[in-house]
Write a protein that holds these residues in place. Structure first.
Motif, PDB file in Angstrom:
ATOM      1  N   GLY A 165      -4.893 -13.201  68.302  1.00 41.80           N
ATOM      2  CA  GLY A 165      -5.076 -14.505  68.977  1.00 41.80           C
ATOM      3  C   GLY A 165      -4.673 -15.651  69.777  1.00 41.80           C
ATOM      4  N   ILE A 166      -3.365 -14.768  70.030  1.00 38.90           N
ATOM      5  CA  ILE A 166      -2.845 -15.512  71.263  1.00 38.90           C
ATOM      6  C   ILE A 166      -3.158 -14.816  72.541  1.00 38.90           C
ATOM      7  CG2 ILE A 166      -0.501 -16.022  71.675  1.00 38.90           C
ATOM      8  CD1 ILE A 166      -1.308 -17.661  69.078  1.00 38.90           C
ATOM      9  N   GLN A 167      -3.072 -15.495  73.480  1.00 39.35           N
ATOM     10  CA  GLN A 167      -2.640 -15.019  74.584  1.00 39.35           C
ATOM     11  C   GLN A 167      -1.713 -14.902  75.282  1.00 39.35           C
ATOM     12  OE1 GLN A 167      -6.273 -13.371  75.643  1.00 39.35           O
ATOM     13  NE2 GLN A 167      -6.974 -14.670  77.099  1.00 39.35           N
ATOM     14  N   PHE A 168      -0.721 -14.494  75.555  1.00 37.00           N
ATOM     15  CA  PHE A 168       0.759 -14.654  75.622  1.00 37.00           C
ATOM     16  C   PHE A 168       0.776 -14.400  77.095  1.00 37.00           C
ATOM     17  CE2 PHE A 168       5.014 -13.506  76.179  1.00 37.00           C
ATOM     18  CZ  PHE A 168       5.381 -15.067  75.602  1.00 37.00           C
ATOM     19  N   ARG A 169       1.146 -15.912  77.626  1.00 39.67           N
ATOM     20  CA  ARG A 169       1.035 -15.964  79.654  1.00 39.67           C
ATOM     21  C   ARG A 169       1.903 -15.339  79.763  1.00 39.67           C
ATOM     22  NH1 ARG A 169      -4.733 -16.401  80.354  1.00 39.67           N
ATOM     23  NH2 ARG A 169      -5.626 -18.134  78.318  1.00 39.67           N
ATOM     24  N   ASP A 170       2.203 -14.235  79.877  1.00 38.67           N
ATOM     25  CA  ASP A 170       3.169 -13.291  80.834  1.00 38.67           C
ATOM     26  C   ASP A 170       4.271 -13.982  82.329  1.00 38.67           C
ATOM     27  OD1 ASP A 170       5.583 -11.925  80.626  1.00 38.67           O
ATOM     28  OD2 ASP A 170       4.078 -10.048  80.914  1.00 38.67           O
TER      29      ASP A 170
ATOM     30  N   VAL B  81      12.862 -29.012  81.693  1.00 40.94           N
ATOM     31  CA  VAL B  81      12.240 -27.455  82.451  1.00 40.94           C
ATOM     32  C   VAL B  81      12.058 -26.619  81.530  1.00 40.94           C
ATOM     33  CG1 VAL B  81      12.775 -25.803  84.734  1.00 40.94           C
ATOM     34  CG2 VAL B  81      13.444 -27.864  84.877  1.00 40.94           C
ATOM     35  N   ASP B  82      10.023 -25.914  81.123  1.00 40.73           N
ATOM     36  CA  ASP B  82      10.792 -24.725  80.467  1.00 40.73           C
ATOM     37  C   ASP B  82       9.344 -23.781  81.028  1.00 40.73           C
ATOM     38  OD1 ASP B  82      10.813 -22.359  78.344  1.00 40.73           O
ATOM     39  OD2 ASP B  82       9.917 -24.088  76.872  1.00 40.73           O
ATOM     40  N   ASP B  83       9.213 -23.231  81.028  1.00 41.82           N
ATOM     41  CA  ASP B  83       8.154 -22.333  81.697  1.00 41.82           C
ATOM     42  C   ASP B  83       6.919 -22.374  81.415  1.00 41.82           C
ATOM     43  OD1 ASP B  83       8.197 -20.938  78.624  1.00 41.82           O
ATOM     44  OD2 ASP B  83       7.390 -18.741  79.395  1.00 41.82           O
ATOM     45  N   LEU B  84       6.469 -22.967  79.779  1.00 36.95           N
ATOM     46  CA  LEU B  84       5.295 -23.512  79.164  1.00 36.95           C
ATOM     47  C   LEU B  84       4.911 -24.530  78.344  1.00 36.95           C
ATOM     48  CD1 LEU B  84       2.174 -20.508  78.624  1.00 36.95           C
ATOM     49  CD2 LEU B  84       3.223 -22.314  76.781  1.00 36.95           C
ATOM     50  N   VAL B  85       4.125 -25.488  78.158  1.00 38.35           N
ATOM     51  CA  VAL B  85       4.253 -26.539  77.166  1.00 38.35           C
ATOM     52  C   VAL B  85       2.682 -25.797  76.134  1.00 38.35           C
ATOM     53  CG1 VAL B  85       3.222 -27.791  78.693  1.00 38.35           C
ATOM     54  CG2 VAL B  85       3.660 -28.660  77.063  1.00 38.35           C
ATOM     55  N   ALA B  86       2.615 -25.789  75.284  1.00 41.35           N
ATOM     56  CA  ALA B  86       1.616 -25.666  74.193  1.00 41.35           C
ATOM     57  C   ALA B  86       1.400 -26.624  73.377  1.00 41.35           C
ATOM     58  CB  ALA B  86       2.150 -24.210  73.712  1.00 41.35           C
ATOM     59  N   THR B  87       1.862 -26.843  72.124  1.00 40.69           N
ATOM     60  CA  THR B  87       1.686 -28.115  71.465  1.00 40.69           C
ATOM     61  C   THR B  87       2.943 -28.692  71.623  1.00 40.69           C
ATOM     62  OG1 THR B  87       3.514 -27.393  69.470  1.00 40.69           O
ATOM     63  CG2 THR B  87       1.347 -26.312  69.521  1.00 40.69           C
ATOM     64  N   GLY B  88       4.025 -28.489  72.252  1.00 38.09           N
ATOM     65  CA  GLY B  88       4.520 -29.720  72.549  1.00 38.09           C
ATOM     66  C   GLY B  88       6.336 -29.668  72.193  1.00 38.09           C
ATOM     67  N   GLY B  89       5.910 -29.325  70.615  1.00 31.72           N
ATOM     68  CA  GLY B  89       7.196 -29.251  69.620  1.00 31.72           C
ATOM     69  C   GLY B  89       8.379 -29.145  70.052  1.00 31.72           C
ATOM     70  N   THR B  90       8.155 -28.074  70.837  1.00 32.45           N
ATOM     71  CA  THR B  90      10.155 -27.475  70.932  1.00 32.45           C
ATOM     72  C   THR B  90      10.867 -28.991  72.541  1.00 32.45           C
ATOM     73  OG1 THR B  90       9.025 -25.131  71.633  1.00 32.45           O
ATOM     74  CG2 THR B  90      11.238 -25.531  72.642  1.00 32.45           C
TER      75      THR B  90
ATOM     76  N   ASP C  29       0.597 -25.077  81.625  1.00 29.47           N
ATOM     77  CA  ASP C  29      -0.210 -26.617  80.762  1.00 29.47           C
ATOM     78  C   ASP C  29      -0.928 -25.214  80.470  1.00 29.47           C
ATOM     79  OD1 ASP C  29      -0.295 -28.097  79.077  1.00 29.47           O
ATOM     80  OD2 ASP C  29      -1.658 -29.472  80.344  1.00 29.47           O
ATOM     81  N   LEU C  30      -0.627 -26.001  78.408  1.00 30.59           N
ATOM     82  CA  LEU C  30      -2.213 -25.203  77.642  1.00 30.59           C
ATOM     83  C   LEU C  30      -3.037 -25.920  77.601  1.00 30.59           C
ATOM     84  CD1 LEU C  30      -0.569 -21.656  76.409  1.00 30.59           C
ATOM     85  CD2 LEU C  30      -1.056 -21.822  78.307  1.00 30.59           C
ATOM     86  N   PRO C  31      -3.857 -27.180  78.007  1.00 32.18           N
ATOM     87  CA  PRO C  31      -3.733 -28.079  77.333  1.00 32.18           C
ATOM     88  C   PRO C  31      -4.621 -28.685  76.327  1.00 32.18           C
ATOM     89  CG  PRO C  31      -5.371 -27.726  79.671  1.00 32.18           C
ATOM     90  CD  PRO C  31      -4.541 -26.702  79.156  1.00 32.18           C
TER      91      PRO C  31
HETATM   92  P1  AMP Z   1       5.588 -24.669  72.302  1.00 29.76           P
HETATM   93  O1  AMP Z   1       6.550 -25.851  71.280  1.00 29.76           O
HETATM   94  O2  AMP Z   1       3.986 -25.266  70.947  1.00 29.76           O
HETATM   95  O3  AMP Z   1       4.767 -26.097  73.148  1.00 29.76           O
HETATM   96  O4  AMP Z   1       5.621 -24.000  72.648  1.00 29.76           O
HETATM   97  C1  AMP Z   1       6.502 -23.519  73.629  1.00 29.76           C
HETATM   98  C2  AMP Z   1       7.477 -22.351  73.757  1.00 29.76           C
HETATM   99  O5  AMP Z   1       7.201 -21.353  73.290  1.00 29.76           O
HETATM  100  C3  AMP Z   1       7.484 -22.626  75.318  1.00 29.76           C
HETATM  101  O6  AMP Z   1       8.822 -22.095  75.410  1.00 29.76           O
HETATM  102  C4  AMP Z   1       6.247 -20.852  75.539  1.00 29.76           C
HETATM  103  O7  AMP Z   1       7.448 -19.979  76.432  1.00 29.76           O
HETATM  104  C5  AMP Z   1       6.562 -20.048  73.741  1.00 29.76           C
HETATM  105  N1  AMP Z   1       4.679 -20.462  74.537  1.00 29.76           N
HETATM  106  C6  AMP Z   1       4.054 -20.458  73.014  1.00 29.76           C
HETATM  107  N2  AMP Z   1       2.782 -20.615  73.446  1.00 29.76           N
HETATM  108  C7  AMP Z   1       2.704 -19.750  74.841  1.00 29.76           C
HETATM  109  C8  AMP Z   1       1.693 -18.680  75.048  1.00 29.76           C
HETATM  110  N3  AMP Z   1       0.489 -19.050  74.839  1.00 29.76           N
HETATM  111  N4  AMP Z   1       2.151 -18.286  76.409  1.00 29.76           N
HETATM  112  C9  AMP Z   1       3.753 -17.492  76.457  1.00 29.76           C
HETATM  113  N5  AMP Z   1       4.820 -18.540  75.680  1.00 29.76           N
HETATM  114  C10 AMP Z   1       3.960 -19.537  74.582  1.00 29.76           C
END
Ligand code: AMP
Length: 179
Positions: A21-26, A121-130, A153-155
């Motif tokens: 179910g996860i689409q990993f953005r490499d 700075v990070d590569d990707l923001v998903a839930t924003g928890g980190t 961004d995964l809006p």
């Molecule tokens: P989050 O705390 O949910 O915003 O997750 C952000 C962290 O998880 C980032 O450091 C991303 O590298 C990694 N991450 C979360 N979802 C993905 C995804 N779909 N593809 C690649 N990396 C992800």
């Protein structure tokens, strides 16, 4: 083509990694492209020039690659935000919830002076928890987060919006739909 589509197309998508179910953005394919890596750093560094940041912080692990290069481009120092137990000197940290369980971000106690402005700075923001845990960690020691920057961004997961609601200006170069 929309803005930054030239970079977006260099990201490889791996379906069902690390879980169904996860689409990993490499992003390694973007970093591995000689033009793509430099151009990513140039565009984020250009967006950061107005932020008045005095130091760059990158989140483990892909945020180290990007954050280090952006710091060098801006002529600033770099501070690693690491996961639990990796830093050798005295640390301060912040726990945060994952979908399954908990994690923790840490910095060295003396990494950034109170009152300084940091660019996160990070590569990707998903839930924003980190990223939000890192923002709370910096704020707990009087460090202001000037802006947070991501390539992707995964809006639909709402992290960028959460950061903005917390008063952090957010920049990303492009977005992907879904998880
Ligand atoms: P989050 O705390 O949910 O915003 O997750 C952000 C962290 O998880 C980032 O450091 C991303 O590298 C990694 N991450 C979360 N979802 C993905 C995804 N779909 N593809 C690649 N990396 C992800």
């Amino acid at each position: 083509m929309t803005a930054n589509d030239d970079l977006r197309q260099l990201v490889r998508t791996i379906p069902d990694f690390p879980r169904p179910g996860i689409q990993f953005r490499d992003i390694t394919t973007l970093f591995g492209d000689a033009w793509g890596f430099g151009e990513t750093v140039r565009r984020l560094a250009a967006a950061a020039r107005d932020s008045d940041a005095q130091v760059v912080a990158g989140i483990e692990a892909r945020g180290f690659i990007l954050g280090g290069a952006i710091a060098a481009a801006l002529g600033l120092g770099f501070v690693p935000v690491r996961k639990r137990g990796k830093l050798p000197y005295q640390t301060i940290g912040r726990d945060y919830e994952l979908e399954y369980g908990q994690d923790r971000v840490e910095i060295h106690v003396d990494a950034i002076a109170s009152g300084a402005r940091v660019l996160l700075v990070d590569d990707l923001v998903a839930t924003g928890g980190t990223a939000l845990a890192a923002v709370e960690l910096f704020r707990s020691v009087g460090v202001e987060v000037a802006a947070a920057m991501f390539v992707i961004d995964l809006p639909e997961l709402g992290g960028a919006e959460l950061l903005r609601q917390a008063g952090v200006p957010v920049t990303s170069l492009f977005a992907f739909a879904g998880h």
